[in-house]
Design a protein around this motif. Structure first.
Motif, mmCIF file in Angstrom:
data_model
loop_
_atom_site.group_PDB
_atom_site.id
_atom_site.type_symbol
_atom_site.label_atom_id
_atom_site.label_comp_id
_atom_site.label_asym_id
_atom_site.label_seq_id
_atom_site.Cartn_x
_atom_site.Cartn_y
_atom_site.Cartn_z
ATOM 1 N N SER A 21 32.062 50.908 44.381
ATOM 2 C CA SER A 21 31.114 51.095 43.635
ATOM 3 C C SER A 21 31.340 50.231 42.185
ATOM 4 N N SER A 22 30.316 50.243 41.385
ATOM 5 C CA SER A 22 30.451 49.650 40.162
ATOM 6 C C SER A 22 31.696 50.344 39.173
ATOM 7 N N HIS A 23 31.602 51.856 39.424
ATOM 8 C CA HIS A 23 32.724 52.615 38.763
ATOM 9 C C HIS A 23 34.090 52.200 39.341
ATOM 10 N N ASP A 24 34.140 52.152 40.689
ATOM 11 C CA ASP A 24 35.374 51.596 41.231
ATOM 12 C C ASP A 24 35.925 50.323 40.612
ATOM 13 N N VAL A 25 35.108 49.298 40.221
ATOM 14 C CA VAL A 25 35.435 48.174 39.558
ATOM 15 C C VAL A 25 36.095 48.398 38.182
ATOM 16 N N VAL A 26 35.453 49.520 37.691
ATOM 17 C CA VAL A 26 35.782 50.132 36.257
ATOM 18 C C VAL A 26 37.287 50.416 36.183
ATOM 19 N N ALA A 27 37.437 50.872 37.266
ATOM 20 C CA ALA A 27 38.573 51.932 37.358
ATOM 21 C C ALA A 27 39.773 50.712 37.742
ATOM 22 N N ARG A 28 39.560 49.799 38.375
ATOM 23 C CA ARG A 28 40.598 48.706 38.945
ATOM 24 C C ARG A 28 40.581 47.835 37.459
ATOM 25 N N CYS A 29 39.746 47.600 36.817
ATOM 26 C CA CYS A 29 39.989 46.865 35.451
ATOM 27 C C CYS A 29 40.619 47.698 34.370
ATOM 28 N N ARG A 30 40.358 49.083 34.290
ATOM 29 C CA ARG A 30 41.264 49.746 33.459
ATOM 30 C C ARG A 30 42.867 49.651 33.814
ATOM 31 N N LYS A 31 42.866 49.612 35.120
ATOM 32 C CA LYS A 31 44.437 49.205 35.542
ATOM 33 C C LYS A 31 44.959 48.198 35.249
ATOM 34 N N LEU A 32 44.250 47.115 35.384
ATOM 35 C CA LEU A 32 44.337 45.755 35.259
ATOM 36 C C LEU A 32 44.881 45.471 33.939
ATOM 37 N N PHE A 33 43.823 45.971 32.783
ATOM 38 C CA PHE A 33 44.068 45.558 31.713
ATOM 39 C C PHE A 33 44.840 46.755 30.750
ATOM 40 N N ARG A 34 45.188 47.541 31.349
ATOM 41 C CA ARG A 34 46.063 48.803 30.854
ATOM 42 C C ARG A 34 45.088 49.583 29.615
ATOM 43 N N THR A 35 44.088 49.766 29.890
ATOM 44 C CA THR A 35 43.352 50.405 28.770
ATOM 45 C C THR A 35 42.199 51.199 29.468
ATOM 46 N N ARG A 36 41.773 52.482 28.769
ATOM 47 C CA ARG A 36 40.765 53.228 29.192
ATOM 48 C C ARG A 36 39.361 52.593 28.972
ATOM 49 N N ARG A 37 39.424 51.758 27.949
ATOM 50 C CA ARG A 37 38.072 51.371 27.482
ATOM 51 C C ARG A 37 37.578 49.946 28.224
ATOM 52 N N PHE A 225 35.188 36.632 38.890
ATOM 53 C CA PHE A 225 36.783 36.664 39.520
ATOM 54 C C PHE A 225 36.856 37.862 40.250
ATOM 55 N N ASP A 226 37.702 37.970 41.379
ATOM 56 C CA ASP A 226 38.068 38.987 42.042
ATOM 57 C C ASP A 226 38.973 39.990 41.249
ATOM 58 N N VAL A 227 38.809 41.353 41.252
ATOM 59 C CA VAL A 227 40.081 42.092 40.708
ATOM 60 C C VAL A 227 40.659 43.050 41.932
ATOM 61 N N PRO A 228 42.127 43.159 41.695
ATOM 62 C CA PRO A 228 42.862 43.729 42.897
ATOM 63 C C PRO A 228 42.365 45.145 42.951
ATOM 64 N N GLY A 229 42.666 45.674 44.118
ATOM 65 C CA GLY A 229 42.424 47.156 44.332
ATOM 66 C C GLY A 229 43.444 48.132 43.524
ATOM 67 N N ARG A 230 42.952 49.421 43.370
ATOM 68 C CA ARG A 230 43.808 50.046 42.557
ATOM 69 C C ARG A 230 45.026 50.487 43.180
ATOM 70 N N ARG A 231 45.296 50.279 44.602
ATOM 71 C CA ARG A 231 46.667 50.774 45.197
ATOM 72 C C ARG A 231 47.576 49.411 45.389
ATOM 73 N N VAL A 232 47.841 48.661 44.483
ATOM 74 C CA VAL A 232 48.615 47.451 44.590
ATOM 75 C C VAL A 232 49.677 47.543 43.818
ATOM 76 N N ASP A 234 52.918 46.529 41.084
ATOM 77 C CA ASP A 234 52.892 45.774 39.704
ATOM 78 C C ASP A 234 52.937 44.194 39.653
ATOM 79 N N ASP A 235 53.625 43.766 40.711
ATOM 80 C CA ASP A 235 53.939 42.192 40.712
ATOM 81 C C ASP A 235 52.226 41.652 41.176
#
Length: 323
Positions: A21-37, A225-232, A234-235
């Protein structure tokens, strides 16, 4: 709220994968960029893929003013089978043998769907009916009839047709026609509804089987760009962060793409940065990007009640000195 200059700020064009979902992508980006915003500018259904514009950090404030862009999609419509959701995720609800249809029949039926039209959105859309999402009402067993709304189909190009066979409403196999199209549409247009209406026009029913957004306003799939899943690990996240960070579009670059630009002198930039109102610019209520002599976005400015004022002012810490 203070903004830390070190926080990631900008817009990333993401290639949303199928099933997320679009919300899933947002959640992945929050983890990727280390921000809730993090937020997005235009929902894609889980079955759809392609361009999803994501704002990071303070750039989420820009998203409100970036909605309403025209969009381009590549889609596949299956003629001969209708579903309750107008796409492949719903149960079969009707349909008729489509083996008699040829390309010219489909092209003729596409004609009335082009231009300025009144479209009834799919009943499983996110439109609210008396405070509840339409799709929630449908899933709870309600019959929902949404009102038609004006949309513009700038282009509906027929790319290919492929005859085949699939299960109809009774489970029996019958003839279908898969149709590939390119649709250029205004914001608020439902491609699922175009698939449904094409099937209705041809008398055989229809639904969407594939959908890819290739453009949202000025943002194209070539820069997505592709963004990684939430369950990946740290490397993987660290590597993805390093790869994506240079492609995070800064505020000025986004503003130049999405808005009319007004170059302002240093004195005007200072006044706008302090929230001062100026004589009307004559640009109307649509936001205009005020760019200072160093090429930095100062504010989005609109004429309101006879004055030009910043409807969104960029914090000083996000306008570092040039050079």
């Amino acid at each position: 709220m203070a903004v830390e200059a070190a926080d990631p700020v900008g817009v990333l064009v993401v290639d949303k994968p199928a099933g997320a979902s679009s919300h899933d992508v947002v959640a992945r980006c929050r983890k990727l960029f280390r921000t809730r915003r993090v937020g997005h500018a235009g929902t894609l259904d889980p079955m759809a893929t392609g361009v999803l514009v994501v704002g990071v950090g303070w750039a989420t404030r820009l998203l409100t003013y970036m909605v309403g862009h025209d969009k381009t999609y590549l889609a596949t419509v299956r003629l001969g089978v209708a579903t309750v959701t107008d796409d492949a995720e719903g149960e079969v609800s009707g349909g008729a043998d489509a083996s008699h249809l040829v390309r010219n029949d489909v092209e003729a039926a596409c004609g009335p769907l082009r231009g300025d039209v009144l479209q009834v959105p799919s009943s499983v859309s996110a439109i609210k009916v008396d405070g509840r999402r339409s799709y929630a009402r449908v899933r709870s067993g309600e019959d929902v009839a949404l009102r038609a709304r004006p949309v513009t189909v700038h282009g509906l190009e027929l790319l290919a047709v492929r005859p085949g066979r699939a299960a109809g409403p009774g489970g029996e196999q019958h003839g279908v026609l898969d149709v590939d199209v390119r649709a250029e549409v205004s914001s608020g247009t439902y491609v699922r509804a175009l698939a449904r209406d094409l099937g209705v026009a041809l008398g055989v029913g229809g639904h969407l089987t594939e959908l890819r957004r290739t453009r949202s306003g000025p943002f194209e799939q070539a820069e997505a760009f592709d963004v990684p899943g939430r369950r990946v690990g740290d490397d993987v996240l660290d590597a993805a962060r390093l790869a994506v960070a240079p492609h995070l579009l800064d505020l000025s670059a986004v503003a130049r793409r999405c808005f009319e630009v007004r170059e302002v002198d240093a004195a005007t930039a200072t006044l706008l940065g302090h929230g001062r109102r100026l004589p009307a610019w004559g640009t109307g209520p649509a936001p205009v990007a005020a760019i200072d002599p160093d090429g930095r976005l100062v504010a989005l400015v609109a004429d309101v009640e006879g004055q030009a004022r910043g409807v969104l002012v960029v914090p000083p810490e996000l306008r570092p000195p040039a050079g």
